[in-house]
Design a protein around this motif. Structure first.
Motif, PDB file in Angstrom:
ATOM      1  N   LYS A 495       4.947  42.410   2.573  1.00  0.00           N
ATOM      2  CA  LYS A 495       3.979  41.685   1.740  1.00  0.00           C
ATOM      3  C   LYS A 495       4.300  40.197   1.713  1.00  0.00           C
ATOM      4  CE  LYS A 495       4.289  44.270  -2.018  1.00  0.00           C
ATOM      5  NZ  LYS A 495       3.974  44.760  -3.376  1.00  0.00           N
ATOM      6  N   ARG A 496       5.602  39.866   1.634  1.00  0.00           N
ATOM      7  CA  ARG A 496       5.981  38.443   1.643  1.00  0.00           C
ATOM      8  C   ARG A 496       5.549  37.773   2.943  1.00  0.00           C
ATOM      9  NH1 ARG A 496       9.869  36.217   4.200  1.00  0.00           N
ATOM     10  NH2 ARG A 496      10.993  38.173   4.541  1.00  0.00           N
ATOM     11  N   ARG A 499       1.840  37.189   3.078  1.00  0.00           N
ATOM     12  CA  ARG A 499       1.417  36.078   2.210  1.00  0.00           C
ATOM     13  C   ARG A 499       1.836  34.725   2.755  1.00  0.00           C
ATOM     14  NH1 ARG A 499       3.854  39.196  -1.854  1.00  0.00           N
ATOM     15  NH2 ARG A 499       5.557  37.663  -1.900  1.00  0.00           N
ATOM     16  N   PHE A 524       1.959  51.286   4.762  1.00  0.00           N
ATOM     17  CA  PHE A 524       1.589  50.124   3.948  1.00  0.00           C
ATOM     18  C   PHE A 524       0.429  50.472   3.022  1.00  0.00           C
ATOM     19  CE2 PHE A 524      -0.393  46.136   2.845  1.00  0.00           C
ATOM     20  CZ  PHE A 524       0.687  45.287   2.652  1.00  0.00           C
ATOM     21  N   THR A 528       0.604  50.352  -1.014  1.00  0.00           N
ATOM     22  CA  THR A 528      -0.082  49.285  -1.759  1.00  0.00           C
ATOM     23  C   THR A 528      -1.497  49.649  -2.195  1.00  0.00           C
ATOM     24  OG1 THR A 528      -0.996  48.264   0.256  1.00  0.00           O
ATOM     25  CG2 THR A 528       1.218  47.551  -0.449  1.00  0.00           C
ATOM     26  N   ALA A 532      -3.167  46.274   5.429  1.00  0.00           N
ATOM     27  CA  ALA A 532      -2.433  45.016   5.605  1.00  0.00           C
ATOM     28  C   ALA A 532      -3.401  43.837   5.699  1.00  0.00           C
ATOM     29  CB  ALA A 532      -1.556  45.088   6.856  1.00  0.00           C
ATOM     30  N   TYR A 535      -4.797  43.058   2.285  1.00  0.00           N
ATOM     31  CA  TYR A 535      -3.781  42.419   1.447  1.00  0.00           C
ATOM     32  C   TYR A 535      -3.659  40.947   1.801  1.00  0.00           C
ATOM     33  CZ  TYR A 535       0.606  41.417  -0.894  1.00  0.00           C
ATOM     34  OH  TYR A 535       1.569  40.862  -1.706  1.00  0.00           O
ATOM     35  N   ARG A 536      -3.618  40.640   3.111  1.00  0.00           N
ATOM     36  CA  ARG A 536      -3.497  39.241   3.524  1.00  0.00           C
ATOM     37  C   ARG A 536      -4.722  38.443   3.100  1.00  0.00           C
ATOM     38  NH1 ARG A 536      -1.361  37.948   9.389  1.00  0.00           N
ATOM     39  NH2 ARG A 536       0.522  37.265   8.266  1.00  0.00           N
TER      40      ARG A 536
END
Length: 540
Positions: A495-496, A499, A524, A528, A532, A535-536
């Motif tokens: 996740k880091r 981001r 993932f 979450t 992915a 999320y991004r």
């Protein structure tokens, strides 16, 4: 897709229903058609059907008679198609669990609205069925673990009876313990590979023991199985128990062979002796554990029974002859001293055994068997205490060969003394280990190496602990299993990176330890709740 059966004696009516709406877009498919209730019953028995649309007035067997017979074996959703004159029939159908009724000729909007509602109800029922099945599975596993540890009371055993694949009482019970050689083996396997292989072993074992055995997860690398072995009426007494033992050993061999054939992996299976009383199942399970302790002597991919102490000759009552009996008693005194971690008492017991050996009259074969039995006990002691036996008892060391090829009693005894002292020293190191410090070290290793093919075994080797013990210790301190904690760390870094960097998703997946992109995507999203990419986009 939910499968649909249309039942109507008019071919034109069936055809108009088939083409009235876009069934696929609503999550349905027309699986079959029938011209009357009798024909429809045959279809329902031949294939799974989720929804039935049935007319009422039909020859041979009308709609209501069909629904009444259907409810004897199926809970499929049913919708009645009726004319105005059939309204009272439709009401009768509602009492038999019919979902709803539609007036002929069927209106497109009415049918679509009904199908959406039925779809929601079917989905809710499916979720409830899954939850119920999961709940029963979890309850069964918990009770099986308690039963095989001798912790289940009479009420729990009675509750367990309803969850087992057999309903009959009586017979003999035997426990098998399957150890998956690949979980903590030398080959570097990914998390996904291990998960898939474990699942394959579980399925194969359950299929081999279908109807006679119930499987549960004993640890990350072991499955336990409780077998109920039916007994032939013609066999009585001790022969009956012997027959049950042969049956359980044959099933263990079939499991090992099937895993090798279909999963292309090896397992070792410990076989516990048969018991007639269900309350004694824990004895059989303990025997299966002891049998697996001899794996370090014989290697993996084996069906193992508990190694018995030697019996050289004996008196009229079958008791061991004095030389063997005396030597076994000395070995027990040494083991007791090691177990209590008393160095002075251990050395004293070993010295006493050495002094008495030249005058013991013990044969070479009996001494070798006794030493092998002692090694298994030492190996088991280390595992019980949470220590890693592999530095002292790795198969590559060739302990079995050393015992069987020793040329003198003195050479054999010196070898055994080295093992006793080695175990004593390893237990002393274990005693100095502080749980919080060990877990802090394990967490630091995870943080430093999360991008590698990390396993509980690799960390256990670094801190000199048995992997199973480390896994239990890890969960007791952190509240998470090792795999869940590793997943949490990997997902936090993923996740880091999503981001804060422009790295491609496949690059991030590789950076956090996933060589297969699709496996990373699945993990993932499960962790979450979003993909992915989503999320991004949301973090941007």
């Amino acid at each position: 897709m939910y499968s649909v059966l249309i039942v109507d004696d008019e071919p034109l009516a069936r055809q108009s229903l088939r083409y009235l709406i876009d069934w696929k877009s609503l999550g349905y498919r027309i699986a079959a058609e029938a011209a009357d209730g009798a024909e429809a019953l045959a279809v329902m028995k031949a294939q799974p059907i989720s929804l039935v649309l049935t007319d009422i007035r039909m020859p041979v067997m009308n709609g209501l008679a069909f629904v009444e017979r259907l409810r004897e074996f199926s809970d499929a959703a049913v919708v009645i198609l009726s004319g105005y004159d059939d309204f009272e029939y439709a009401r009768q159908g509602m009492k038999m669990g019919v979902k709803d009724y539609l007036l002929k000729p069927v209106d497109e909007d009415d049918l679509e609205a009904l199908l959406r509602r039925v779809s929601s109800e079917l989905a809710a029922r499916s979720r409830q069925d899954r939850r119920q099945h999961l709940g029963e599975s979890l309850q069964r596993e918990l009770l099986l673990r308690r039963w095989t540890q001798g912790q289940a009371d009479a009420d729990e055993l009675e509750a367990l009876r309803d969850l087992l694949p057999w309903k009959e009482r009586g017979g003999s019970y035997a426990c098998l313990l399957i150890e998956m050689d690949f979980v903590y083996g030398g080959a570097a396997l990914s998390e996904r590979d291990i998960a898939l292989k474990r699942f394959a072993v579980q399925n194969i074992a359950e299929e081999v023991c279908m109807g006679v055995g119930s499987l549960f997860e004993a640890s990350e690398d072991r499955y336990g199985i409780v077998l109920r072995v039916a007994e032939a009426d013609r066999v009585a007494g001790a022969d009956r128990v012997a027959e049950a033992d042969r049956t359980s050993e044959a099933l263990a061999a079939r499991i090992a062979e099937s895993v090798a054939l279909y999963a292309k992996e090896t397992v070792s299976v410990g076989v516990g002796h048969a018991v007639a009383d269900p309350a004694r199942a824990a004895e059989s399970y303990a025997a299966a554990e002891e049998a697996l302790a001899a794996k370090f002597l014989q290697g993996g991919a084996a069906v193992l029974r508990r190694l018995e102490p030697p019996a050289e000759g004996g008196d009229a009552q079958g008791r061991p002859a004095e030389p063997v009996k005396a030597f076994m008693a000395q070995l027990e005194r040494v083991l007791a001293a090691v177990r209590s971690q008393d160095r002075a008492a251990t050395e004293q017991a070993l010295a006493s055994m050495r002094r008495s050996l030249p005058h013991s009259g013990l044969s070479a074969g009996a001494m070798r068997t006794a030493i092998l039995y002692a090694l298994v006990q030492l190996h088991q002691l280390l595992k019980e205490q949470g220590a890693d036996p592999s530095p002292l008892f790795a198969r590559e060391i060739g302990d079995y060969g050393r015992v069987m090829t020793s040329r003198t009693a003195d050479e054999l005894l010196r070898f055994a003394e080295g093992k006793y002292i080695g175990v004593l020293e390893q237990l002393a190191r274990m005693r100095a280990v502080k749980p919080n410090r060990v877990i802090a070290e394990a967490k630091a290793m995870i943080e430093a190496h999360y991008g590698e093919n990390l396993s509980l075994r690799s960390i256990a080797d670094r801190v000199f602990l048995n992997p199973n013990h480390l896994g239990k210790l890890f969960k007791s301190v952190t509240g998470l299993s090792f795999n869940d904690y590793l997943l949490q760390v990997r997902m936090a870094h993923a996740k880091r990176m999503l981001r804060e960097t422009d790295l491609k998703v496949y690059e991030i997946a590789s950076s956090v330890g996933y060589t297969e992109l699709d496996w990373f995507y699945k993990r993932f999203k499960a962790f979450t709740g979003v993909s992915a990419g989503e999320y991004r986009a949301g973090a941007g």
